[in-house]
Design an enzyme around this catalytic site. Structure first.
Site, PDB file in Angstrom:
ATOM      1  CB  CYS A   2      83.396  59.789  29.960  1.00  0.00           C
ATOM      2  SG  CYS A   2      82.702  58.355  29.112  1.00  0.00           S
ATOM      3  CB  CYS A  54      79.878  56.202  31.643  1.00  0.00           C
ATOM      4  SG  CYS A  54      81.545  55.754  31.120  1.00  0.00           S
ATOM      5  CG  ASP A  87      51.185  86.545  50.319  1.00  0.00           C
ATOM      6  OD1 ASP A  87      50.004  86.906  50.236  1.00  0.00           O
ATOM      7  OD2 ASP A  87      51.731  86.196  51.379  1.00  0.00           O
TER       8      ASP A  87
END
Length: 742
Positions: A3, A6, A419
């Site tokens: 989960c 954890c 650019d």
């Protein structure tokens, strides 16, 4: 990890190590850890083990089957889910439908429910026990306690209470019911609902990681290497830089390299998303994992293994999927403190109901429902699942997002600096126009006849032949253009180049001059007639380069050469404006050429004649004016500006320096890919925010309902599982993202 709590706990423990910076991603089961000098990988793994988990170093992304482990876990989870479902269904039906409740039905329900509550929910019990040993709690703790509480109460009621008496009946209620004496259906059905949610989460991980797995699988498994005049097929792992290998029609290019011999069309769609095959010949570069659609090629390997383009793409995708977006930090902090708060709320719920005179059954029902419905699984999945799917889809389209924090940048950007050369234009000089002097006959003589197609052909034949010995980009453009339109060019002799001015050569007995009009006038006393002088002025006004052609002492025509604008650039600029961005053209080219390109693609703001250092200044000036700036470039001279911008986007066909300085790399050399990158990033961010909103809203709304006794634990478990399924399903919608070009 089982989960989000954890992941938060591991991350917290790792970050307590001196100098360590770590992020742990629940969706990918991976930790990204930056270790200071003196701290080893073993130290980090030992810390994770001491926290109650296991860890190992991953294999290189180019060789590791990234979904194999997930597939095995998913298969085991599926088996546990199917067995538990088969046992839980009759238990739930017996408990919900009084008509099915025969004498002593509750003992059959106990027999069926016990394996589900113990074996089916074993992953939750095991995780809860491991967490408890380390003085911690997680969402698995909530699930385990909820299931064991329901099962334990049922055992108490059956063996020590009246629930085991023959003739006992009960029925399901969405809220609490005094008639509910046992909770076997809660213990069994909640386990099934949670297992189902975990199974769909696991499938989502597998499917979301499919893009990265597809990249791994794209590479060739073996290759035909030339050893002298003999071919020998070897495993791809034995290929070395400098080896020459053969690519037959329909085969994958084994690795990055340069074509030594042969000509063909290369299908790059699997790697870049570009549907149009690329024509290659001797001297052209090819990328590993692309497919040879045409003739036989001989290629010299320039990069192998972890240095290839395919491996670099894999690393970028994995880095992005392993990181965390800023929006996830709040969810992580909430998850870390959520479980203890839920236990307090559940105990408070139990106490309050008992204090107001409710029966133990009612108080117990409300407390268990609160424990079960509060699990913030959806909250923990909200960000990483969307990020996993979004970045994976981006990789399929040739859009490589370096890190999750980039998503926030794309939402805020309001100005985009482009650019010119290689970004808006192709970056290659091309022959754009052929203008023959009035009165030039088809045979090249001044016969006084009108110029026509035959005269243009003759002009191109002689000019192309004269420039054949040139290495200048303009000369190469003339040769290529002439060859395309005329075919085979005649041979030239006595070639001489006047560096920067032009060339001279003898072609079919004519002294041919090709170069600047001023050079022809000053060195050869060849003056352009009035009609060509007018053409010259028009070419220069458009920002193109004019090349005069003369032979036998007379001017015969003018060729227009320029860096060609990419076909998609105008449409891309229009889409960028539609996204709320202000486009700015930035180039070191002259103002006339820059303005001509800007007008062609629809850009109003232009900065021309800008040196590399000045590009950074222009970006910072826009930032100082209050803009959040994105910069798109491809060259070494763009690297500093890409790094200075709030969002740097590099064309993947550009230099390694530019790519390393960028936040997003586009494998496709197409400005529309910039549009797709911004659209995908914004959509991924919107999905994350939607997930977080509904996850927070679910918990905020559901916990009070459960505490007030308005939700049966069975309904609470189903609702909690469905919230996770919703978040995963919403995230998987990103797999259907379509690029603008399609």
């Amino acid at each position: 990890m089982t989960c989000a709590s954890c992941a938060a706990r591991i991350e917290k423990k790792l970050n307590r190590l001196p100098g360590v910076v770590a992020t742990v991603n629940y969706a990918t089961d991976k930790a990204t850890v930056r270790l200071p000098e003196g701290t080893t990988v073993d130290d980090a793994i030992a810390t994770i083990v001491a926290t109650g988990y296991t860890a190992r170093l991953p294999a290189p992304v180019v060789t590791e089957p990234v979904t194999a482990e997930l597939d095995a876990d998913t298969l085991a989870l599926r088996q546990r889910l199917l067995v538990s479902t088969a046992l839980a269904i009759p238990v739930t039906l017996l408990s919900m439908v009084p008509a099915l409740q025969f004498t002593n039905w509750q003992w059959l329900a106990l027999t069926l429910a016990a394996p589900v509550a113990v074996w089916g929910a074993w992953p939750f019990h095991r995780a809860a026990w491991l967490n408890a040993r380390h003085g911690a709690a997680s969402m698995d703790t909530l699930i385990s306690v909820g299931v064991l509480a329901a099962f334990g109460w049922s055992l108490y009621a059956l063996f020590l209470g009246d629930a085991g008496m023959p003739g006992m009946t009960m029925q399901l209620s969405f809220g609490m019911s005094g008639q509910t004496d046992i909770y076997l259906e809660v213990a069994a059905a909640v386990t099934v609902f949670i297992l189902a949610g975990r199974y769909f989460e696991a499938r989502a991980k597998t499917r979301s990681g499919a893009a990265l797995q597809a990249l791994v699988n794209l590479g060739a498994k073996d290759v035909a290497v030339l050893r002298g005049s003999l071919e020998r097929r070897i495993p791809i792992g034995e290929l070395m830089v400098g080896d020459v290998f053969v690519v037959r029609p329909g085969e994958k290019v084994a690795t990055d390299g340069v074509v030594v011999d042969g000509a063909s069309a290369i299908d790059t769609s699997l790697l870049t998303g570009e549907t149009v095959p690329v024509e290659v010949g001797p001297g052209d570069t090819v990328v590993g994992a692309t497919v040879n659609s045409g003739g036989r090629l001989t290629v010299r390997a320039t990069r192998v293994g972890a240095d290839t383009e395919l491996a670099r793409i894999g690393r970028l995708v994995e880095q992005a999927q392993s990181g965390k977006a800023p929006v996830q930090r709040l969810a992580d902090r909430v998850s870390a403190v959520f479980v203890p708060i839920v236990f307090v709320i559940a105990l408070g719920t139990l106490a309050v109901w008992l204090l107001v005179g409710a029966s133990p059954e009612q108080a117990f029902t409300a407390a268990v429902a609160t424990l079960i419905i509060a699990c913030p699984c959806a909250l923990g999945l909200a960000t990483p699942t969307a990020l996993l799917v979004g970045t994976g889809r981006g990789a399929q389209l040739g859009i490589l997002i370096r890190g999750p924090q980039i998503l926030e940048s794309t939402r805020q950007v309001d100005a985009i600096v482009l650019d010119k050369t290689g970004t808006v234009t192709t970056g290659r000089m091309a022959l754009l126009g052929v203008h023959v002097a009035a009165g030039v006959a088809a045979d090249g003589g001044l016969a006084g006849t009108p110029a026509g197609a035959a005269a243009e052909t003759e002009l191109l034949r002689l000019a192309g032949a004269a420039e054949a010995g040139s290495e200048h980009p303009i000369g190469i453009a003339i040769v290529n253009g002439a060859a395309d339109q005329v075919g085979i060019l005649p041979a030239a002799t006595a070639f001489t180049s006047a560096q920067g001015f032009g060339v001279q050569a003898t072609v079919e007995g004519h002294l041919v001059l090709v170069g600047r009009p001023r050079w022809l006038a000053d060195e050869w006393q060849v003056i352009l007639p009035a009609d060509l002088a007018e053409v010259l002025a028009g070419i220069e006004a458009r920002g193109q380069t004019a090349v005069a052609v003369a032979w036998d002492g007379a001017a015969r025509g003018i060729l227009a050469v320029a860096d060609e604008v990419k076909p998609s650039s105008a449409a891309a600029v229009a889409q960028l404006v539609a996204l709320g961005l202000t486009p700015v053209l930035l180039t070191g080219d002259n103002p006339t050429a820059a303005r001509a390109v800007a007008d062609q693609v629809g850009i109003s703001e232009v900065f021309a004649g800008v040196l590399p250092a000045e590009k950074v200044d222009r970006v910072r000036a826009l930032q100082a004016a209050g803009h959040v700036v994105a910069m798109v470039g491809d060259g070494v001279n763009d690297a500093a500006a890409l790094a200075a911008a709030d969002l740097g986007i590099a064309m993947g066909t550009g230099t390694d320096v530019a790519i390393e300085a960028s936040d997003i790399t586009l494998v496709r050399a197409d400005l529309l890919a910039v549009v797709d990158a911004i659209r995908l990033s914004r959509r991924t961010l919107a999905t994350i925010k939607a997930n977080l909103f509904w996850a927070f809203a679910y918990n905020v709304a559901a916990i009070p309902l459960a505490a007030l006794g308005l939700l049966n634990p069975l309904i609470a478990g189903a609702a909690m599982a469905l919230s996770s399924v919703f978040v995963v399903s919403n995230s998987l919608r990103l797999r259907g993202f379509r690029p603008f070009a399609s």
